[in-house]
Every structure is written in C-alpha cells, then in structure tokens.
Design an enzyme around this catalytic site. Sequence first.
Site, PDB file in Angstrom:
ATOM      1  N   GLY A  47       0.833  -1.192   0.000  1.00  0.00           N
ATOM      2  CA  GLY A  47       0.000   0.000   0.000  1.00  0.00           C
ATOM      3  C   GLY A  47       0.871   1.245   0.000  1.00  0.00           C
ATOM      4  O   GLY A  47       0.637   2.177   0.774  1.00  0.00           O
ATOM      5  N   HIS A  48       1.883   1.237  -0.840  1.00  0.00           N
ATOM      6  CA  HIS A  48       2.757   2.400  -0.937  1.00  0.00           C
ATOM      7  C   HIS A  48       3.587   2.313  -2.223  1.00  0.00           C
ATOM      8  O   HIS A  48       3.634   1.275  -2.883  1.00  0.00           O
ATOM      9  CB  HIS A  48       3.673   2.496   0.290  1.00  0.00           C
ATOM     10  CG  HIS A  48       4.627   1.360   0.441  1.00  0.00           C
ATOM     11  ND1 HIS A  48       4.476   0.387   1.401  1.00  0.00           N
ATOM     12  CD2 HIS A  48       5.751   1.037  -0.241  1.00  0.00           C
ATOM     13  CE1 HIS A  48       5.472  -0.477   1.294  1.00  0.00           C
ATOM     14  NE2 HIS A  48       6.257  -0.108   0.306  1.00  0.00           N
TER      15      HIS A  48
END
Length: 131
Positions: A47-48
């Site tokens: 998630g990055h």
Amino acid sequence: MNIELITIPKIEDYRGNIAIVEKSTIPFEIRRVYYLFDIPSSATRGGHAHKEQLELLIPLSGSFDVVVNDGKNKLTITLNKPDKGLLIKNNIWRELENFSSGAVCLVISSGEYIEEDYIRNFEEYKDYLGL
Ligand code: TYD
C-alpha cells in the site's frame, strides 16, 4: 510497467536446492533485507510506492499476489516459486495480498529504511507522478 521478473540462479541437488542472490543477480546494491511472515490470509501489506528505492520480492515459502500499479495500469503477479522474484523499481504502487498459510516474503532493498522515501496515499502518489 517498471517491474521485472527475475530468475534467481539455483543449484539443484538431491539434498535440496540453493538459490543465490548476489551482486550480479540484481541491478542495485543491497542495503537492506527484511521479511514478512506470520501473515493472516486476509491481510494486505504494502500500500505504498517508493520515490527512489528499488525492491526485489522473493516468496521464500508459500505464495502471495503482488498487485502493481503505475497510476495508469494495474497488474497482478502471483509469486509462488522461491527462485522467481519480482523486481519493483521506483514509483510503482504495490499491494501484497492473498497470502497462503506459512507464506514468507523476503524483500531485498536498495536503501535503508527512510520513511521520506514512501508515498503511502494513492492520491498523493498520482499527484507526485503528475497524473
Ligand atoms: P510498512 O511499510 O507498513 O510494511 P509493508 O509495506 O511491508 O506492509 O511497515 C510497517 C511498520 O514497520 C512501519 O511502522 C514502518 C516499520 N518498518 C521499519 O521500521 N523498517 C523497515 O525496514 C520496514 C520495512 C518497516
């Protein structure tokens, strides 16, 4: 997309196999190694995106899906062989999901842990890329 599947050289033997990651296997100098383990099957990791750092993900055990996104296109890659790693270059959004029981994800990184290198919000990521 700025990703690449890397076949890790291995030595097969009736006693078992050895896969070797060394300088010539990956296009960056290794600065950090970490691994994810004991991951609940319902969990999503990642998630990055990284502004500068490159990472090689290797499924040491079990399997999981890596969903990569460059802000325009999205691709899901299943990693399930300990001698096949996914090189994720910088500026690629990634999510790891669908972990099998006992899955272990080794991550080899071009940089030490620097929180400033992370973009952890997808809208910010798209802004960063000018999309
Ligand atoms: P996070 O980046 O959310 O993990 P992932 O992207 O693999 O799902 O990291 C979780 C926490 O661990 C966060 O507080 C930052 C910290 N962390 C470090 O301190 N050093 C590291 O090398 C890594 C990968 C994470």
